[in-house]
Structure formats: C-alpha cells, structure tokens
Design an enzyme around this catalytic site. Structure first.
Site, PDB file in Angstrom:
ATOM      1  N   ASP A 198       0.779  -1.205   0.122  1.00 48.58           N
ATOM      2  CA  ASP A 198       0.052   0.064   0.180  1.00 48.58           C
ATOM      3  C   ASP A 198       0.837   1.392   0.015  1.00 48.58           C
ATOM      4  O   ASP A 198       0.691   2.013   0.755  1.00 48.58           O
ATOM      5  CB  ASP A 198      -1.032  -0.042   1.130  1.00 48.58           C
ATOM      6  N   ASP A 225      -1.583  -2.859  -4.056  1.00 49.95           N
ATOM      7  CA  ASP A 225      -1.778  -1.290  -3.841  1.00 49.95           C
ATOM      8  C   ASP A 225      -0.334  -0.329  -4.042  1.00 49.95           C
ATOM      9  O   ASP A 225      -0.021   0.084  -3.073  1.00 49.95           O
ATOM     10  CB  ASP A 225      -2.630  -1.044  -2.853  1.00 49.95           C
ATOM     11  N   TYR A 228      -1.907   3.758  -6.888  1.00 49.46           N
ATOM     12  CA  TYR A 228      -3.135   4.684  -6.274  1.00 49.46           C
ATOM     13  C   TYR A 228      -3.565   5.905  -7.458  1.00 49.46           C
ATOM     14  O   TYR A 228      -3.941   6.959  -6.986  1.00 49.46           O
ATOM     15  CB  TYR A 228      -2.852   5.475  -4.836  1.00 49.46           C
ATOM     16  N   ASN A 282      -6.499  -3.996  -4.654  1.00 50.96           N
ATOM     17  CA  ASN A 282      -7.886  -3.476  -5.140  1.00 50.96           C
ATOM     18  C   ASN A 282      -7.492  -2.326  -5.953  1.00 50.96           C
ATOM     19  O   ASN A 282      -8.329  -1.781  -7.013  1.00 50.96           O
ATOM     20  CB  ASN A 282      -8.848  -3.304  -3.956  1.00 50.96           C
ATOM     21  N   HIS A 374     -11.418  -2.507   7.049  1.00 50.21           N
ATOM     22  CA  HIS A 374     -11.476  -3.746   6.357  1.00 50.21           C
ATOM     23  C   HIS A 374     -11.662  -5.103   7.311  1.00 50.21           C
ATOM     24  O   HIS A 374     -11.215  -6.128   6.826  1.00 50.21           O
ATOM     25  CB  HIS A 374     -10.189  -4.153   5.436  1.00 50.21           C
ATOM     26  N   VAL A 402      -4.968  -3.064   4.951  1.00 47.93           N
ATOM     27  CA  VAL A 402      -5.164  -2.099   6.331  1.00 47.93           C
ATOM     28  C   VAL A 402      -3.975  -1.260   6.328  1.00 47.93           C
ATOM     29  O   VAL A 402      -2.733  -1.732   6.145  1.00 47.93           O
ATOM     30  CB  VAL A 402      -5.270  -2.985   7.384  1.00 47.93           C
ATOM     31  N   HIS A 403      -4.056   0.168   6.263  1.00 47.96           N
ATOM     32  CA  HIS A 403      -2.951   0.884   6.345  1.00 47.96           C
ATOM     33  C   HIS A 403      -2.434   1.176   7.659  1.00 47.96           C
ATOM     34  O   HIS A 403      -2.167   2.204   8.448  1.00 47.96           O
ATOM     35  CB  HIS A 403      -3.302   2.130   5.753  1.00 47.96           C
TER      36      HIS A 403
END
Length: 591
Positions: A198, A225, A228, A282, A374, A402-403
């Site tokens: 992410d 991810d 972005y 995603n 999430h 999950v960030h």
C-alpha cells in the site's frame, strides 16, 4: 591513557551493557502465544500526507525517446532466469489518443558477468495498453511501449551487468546490474527480503522507500496497492484520500494513468537493480470500457505466471533460495472450483520441503485483522483457502490493505495453534488514504456487519463461535491472536537464517534516523517435526521423521545458540567494563 579518556570509555561500555540488558533477547515464536500489545497512533505525527506532484524532479522523464526508462527487474520461477522490463516512447492522454506501434523499436538486453563486457544478448516482446473511458469529459490514456525480456541460463548468486534498448537505433540504456538469487536448498537464502504494501507516492511513501533502500534488500516483495492512480480524475489535478467522497458523481472509478509513469520513475533506482515481485491489490483493478480491469498491472509487470503453471498474472509462485513464495489473487476467483484453487493445490503438492523448507504466502487483503478498517472483509476467501494452507504448513503470510502494522500469534480458524502461519499485515507503506488508527475492539468502533464489503467476492461476516468473543462480531479487547499492532508507516525485512529460523523486523518510518530503528522484531521458528507429520507420507514434500530425507528439527538448538550468543556478548561487555573501571581507578590514583 588519561583517566578522562578511560572514564569516557568506561561510561560508553556501561551504557552499551545497559542497552543490551534492557533490550535482552529477540523473542521467538516458540515462546508464543504472546500477550497482545498495542501501540496507538502518535498524535504528534501527521496521519497522512499529499501525493508528490508529477512536476517533482524525481518523477520526471530523464531520457529522450527512444531511450529506455522506468527500468525494472523481476525473478522468474527459478534463479537461473530473470525478467528485464522498461518503457520507451511517450504516453498520451486526451480525448483522442493514438497507440504507439510496439514494432517501431527493438527489445534487446545486452548482459554479462563483467562491467562493460556484454557477452550475451536476448530479445523479447513489446506491447502497449490503453485506459479508455466512454464518458463525456473523461480523458483516455495510451502508454509508451512496454518491453519485457526473459533472461535464461543465468548462474545463481552472480552479479550481472546489463543494458537494455535498441542497439540498431543506438539507444541502449546506461549500465545497470543485478544479482541473481541463490539456488533452492536447506542453507541457501537471499540476504534480506524487503516487504512493502500500500505504498502510493506521498511524502510518507518516499520516506518508506528511502528507509528500505538503506536496509539494502536483495529482493522486494510487494503485497499490492502500488500507485493509487485511481484516487484521481482522468484530468489529473489533486488526488484524494476518498474518491467516492470527493467525486460522488463520477460515472466510473477514474484513474490518472500518468501517476504510474511517475511512480515507476521514482522506483527505478531500486527496482532496476533489485527484483520486485508484485501481486495485485484493489487499487490495481482500475475498471474501464468493456469491463476491462487490471490492464496497467497486467501490462507493466513481468511475473513468472506461465513458468509456475498459472494461467494468470493475478496468481503465481517462485523460488528464492530455500523459500517457496506463493502469490495469491484476492480479486479473481478463489473458490474451490476455480482455476486458482486447483493451481494452488498442485503448486503446494509439488513443493519439496526438503529443498525449499520455507513456504511463504502473500496476497493483498488480510484474513486476520483487528483494525476497524476492512474488518472481516475477506472472510469468504479465508473460508475457501485457509484449510489448504494449514494442511501444507505455510509458515508466514504477508498481506496489506489495512494501512497499519499488525503481527499475529500463530493462528488457524481464529484459534491459537502452534502449527498455524504467522500472519503479518504490512499495508503501512504511506499512501494518500492515510494511516488506520481505529481498532474494532475499541468502544464504538466495531464495524456494522453491513460494512466492509469487498470489491470482489461475497460477504461472509460472522460472529465468533468460541472464546471470549463468543456470539459477538467484535472482541471487547485486543484479540488473543493479535500479538502486536501499531498505527505507523514503515516496511519489513525478512532474513531467513537457516531451514528453521527466520528473523522478521518491522521498521517504522519515524525511527529511520534514530538509535532504535526497530518497531517490532521476532524470530519465526519452523517446527517441521511437529507440524508436517500430518501430511500424507507419499507426498513429495513430506519431511516428517518417517521420511528418508528428513527435514531439520527445531529442537531448540538454534534457540540455545541465539541465547548463548546474547549471553556471551553481555559477559564480554561486563568484563570489558570491569577492566576499564580498574584502569580508570588506577590512573586516577597515579595522577
């Protein structure tokens, strides 16, 4: 020596002894399960940051066409093969875009074992992709020419020097180099494997990458991810932390594809020298006309799908020394009648744990997650696949989405189990959507069962059937399977030491320049004598005590060695401090 110098040395040694005593031994999973620990978000830090502008010099194109840019490398299924990828030509964005001709420029890699002496040349393939939106006011995009070359017959563990491009146009790149991974084997491992998730391209992201590069990884595993680009309208402008909130009237989840080009330029100093292995998240879905998805991910990256028997770049596997990596797709069919599930069964059954004793899996959304964000989002995937991974004794699972950071105790089906994998969430790369700070067990933070609907697959939210949370959707305290969680940005380093011990270290960005640059650290210990005995004896990977070629047994000898090393270092430290204290006292008396 003066007594002042001796006093300085004595003070220094005493401090180091104190640090060694306080820090103590690095724990091992053999000591688990551990009491849950939470480090909450440091309110003195910013929860997020804006994206780096495409006008930033680090994101600018630095060569003229048709010279290569955005150069990256990836390992293939085995260490004797590597992929080299790059882009030539200029991408276009507008209402009417005309794709470039991939045959207009050659695809060559010149390489060899000595700098400046390229004894081999290999040709590859070239392609382009377009991101098309059939809506008024939205802009289309067509990429530069994307080149992929698969090098074969490489020597494992060797450094190769290479140039890529088109020699007929006198447009080869500057020289780069890479080191191939070691051969599979019980005592053969990459030195350091960087783990990212992410990431995006914010100021937090750039700190993560700079910190990772200082840790000198020999390979990077990216759990989805990446860029972005879908946090933007097709017209560019500023990105947002919530696309649907900012643009509720958008006819489709738009993307600004030039963010991909800027991101790959920023990453090139790392990924042109170190193989980066990716799996989709995603934010790589990027829907466009005719229900086309994942086009940029599929086209820009070379992964060993075909070499590992997969029919899709959305899931594949590869070896890195004595580690077998399985990269699973959460945004494509994963049920037990799917192509992915059948491929996974074959891949696991064909993995010889006598050659690749470590089995590491990675996919984007976590199954075990105690954050509100999430929460239980991919229960359907867990229910379909978890038992298969447990059957084949997967050692570690990495996810993102999950960030924040979270490491689990060994767990299977929400129950503590010494043979379950160690699940690690590492979605804390620093993207524009900000760090996650709320826990599902906090008062008022338990999501509704209608929240957290996945972009793909069904909804299988469930109440717990046993333990302290029996009958409830959320725990009222940190779950027992959650060992450590921290709402901070960072990255991880996996160092496999031998066939039973691996050191996992999580580095927080805010500690990058401090004395204590470690946010979490533990030895993950395999117990093949205990956890592989349930496999059928006729499978090729079975290395239980009844097998003719046995796996090493984690009989605590490695743990004793680690403990002895720590104790011996501490004893040496104390001895030196005593000697210095004696000399200091003697010098003081003489003076």
């Amino acid at each position: 020596m003066s007594h002042k110098f001796l006093f300085f040395m004595y003070t220094f040694v005493v401090i180091m002894c104190y640090i060694s005593t306080v820090k103590g031994e690095i724990p091992t999973t053999l000591e688990g399960p551990f009491k849950p620990v939470t480090h909450r978000f440091d309110s003195s830090l910013r929860q997020g940051s804006d994206d780096v502008a495409l006008s930033d010099p680090r994101l600018a194109k630095k060569v003229k066409s048709p010279f290569p840019e955005q150069i990256s490398i990836a390992t293939s299924f085995s260490p004797s093969s590597f992929w080299i990828s790059w882009i030539t030509g200029d991408a276009q964005i507008g209402s009417n875009v005309k794709p470039l001709d991939p045959s207009s420029v050659g695809t060559e890699v010149w390489y060899g074992l000595n700098s400046g002496n390229y004894t081999f040349v290999k040709n590859g393939t070239a392609e382009i992709y377009s991101q098309l939106y059939p809506y008024e006011g939205l802009l289309n995009y067509t990429s530069g020419i994307i080149h992929h070359v698969r090098l074969e017959g490489l020597e494992p563990g060797k450094t190769y020097y290479y140039k890529c491009g088109d020699s007929s146009l006198k447009s080869l790149s500057q020289e780069n180099s890479f080191t191939t991974l070691p051969l599979p084997g019980l005592d053969s491992y990459p030195a350091r494997i960087g783990i990212l998730g992410d990431l995006g391209l914010t100021t937090n992201s750039t700190s993560t990458v700079e910190h990772l590069m200082r840790n000198d990884p020999s390979m990077v595993l990216f759990v989805g991810d990446l860029v972005y680009a879908d946090q933007y309208l097709t017209t560019g402008g500023n990105g947002t932390s919530c696309f649907s909130c900012e643009f509720p009237d958008a006819p489709i989840r738009e993307t600004y594809q030039p963010r991909w080009d800027g991101w790959q330029r920023f990453m090139e100093p790392l990924i042109s020298k170190v193989p980066m292995m990716v799996i989709e998240g995603n934010h790589e879905i990027e829907p466009q006309a005719d229900d086309i998805t994942f086009k940029s991910y599929m086209t820009r990256f070379a992964v060993p799908a075909q070499e590992s028997g997969s029919n899709s770049k959305l899931y594949y596997s590869f070896n890195a020394g004595g580690i077998h990596f399985i990269m699973l797709g959460a945004y494509t069919d994963y049920n037990r009648t799917s192509a992915q599930y059948n491929w996974l069964k074959e891949d696991l059954s064909g993995t010889d744990r006598r050659v690749t004793p470590w089995l590491v899996a990675a996919w984007h959304p976590p199954w075990y997650n105690s954050y509100s964000s999430h929460y239980q989002e991919f229960e359907c995937m867990r229910l379909e696949i978890e038992s298969l991974l447990f059957q084949y004794n997967v050692d570690i699972v990495f996810s993102g989405h999950v960030h924040a950071y979270e490491r689990m105790n060994r767990v299977y089906n929400y129950s503590l189990d010494p043979c379950g994998p160690v699940y690690i969430t590492i979605g804390d790369g620093g993207n524009i959507e900000k760090v996650d700070v709320d826990f599902a067990d906090d008062f008022g933070k338990c999501p509704k069962e209608t929240d957290n609907v996945p972009e793909f697959g069904g909804v299988c939210h469930m109440n717990f059937t046993s333990g302290p949370a029996k009958g409830k959707f959320c725990w009222d305290r940190q779950p027992e399977w959650s060992a450590f969680r921290d709402s901070s940005f960072g990255h991880g380093i996996l160092e496999v030491i031998n066939s039973t011990y691996a050191l996992w270290t999580w580095h927080r960005n805010q500690d990058a320049y401090g004395d204590n640059a470690i946010g979490d650290q533990i030895y993950v210990v395999r117990q093949p004598d205990k956890c592989l005995t349930h496999l059928e004896k006729n499978t090729t990977h079975n290395c239980s005590s009844s097998s003719s070629a046995q796996c090493p047994v984690a009989d605590q000898s490695d743990a004793r060695s680690i403990k002895i090393t720590w104790v011996s270092n501490l004893m040496i430290c104390i001895f030196v401090s005593i000697v210095l204290r004696f000399k200091f006292t003697l010098a003081s008396l003489i003076e």
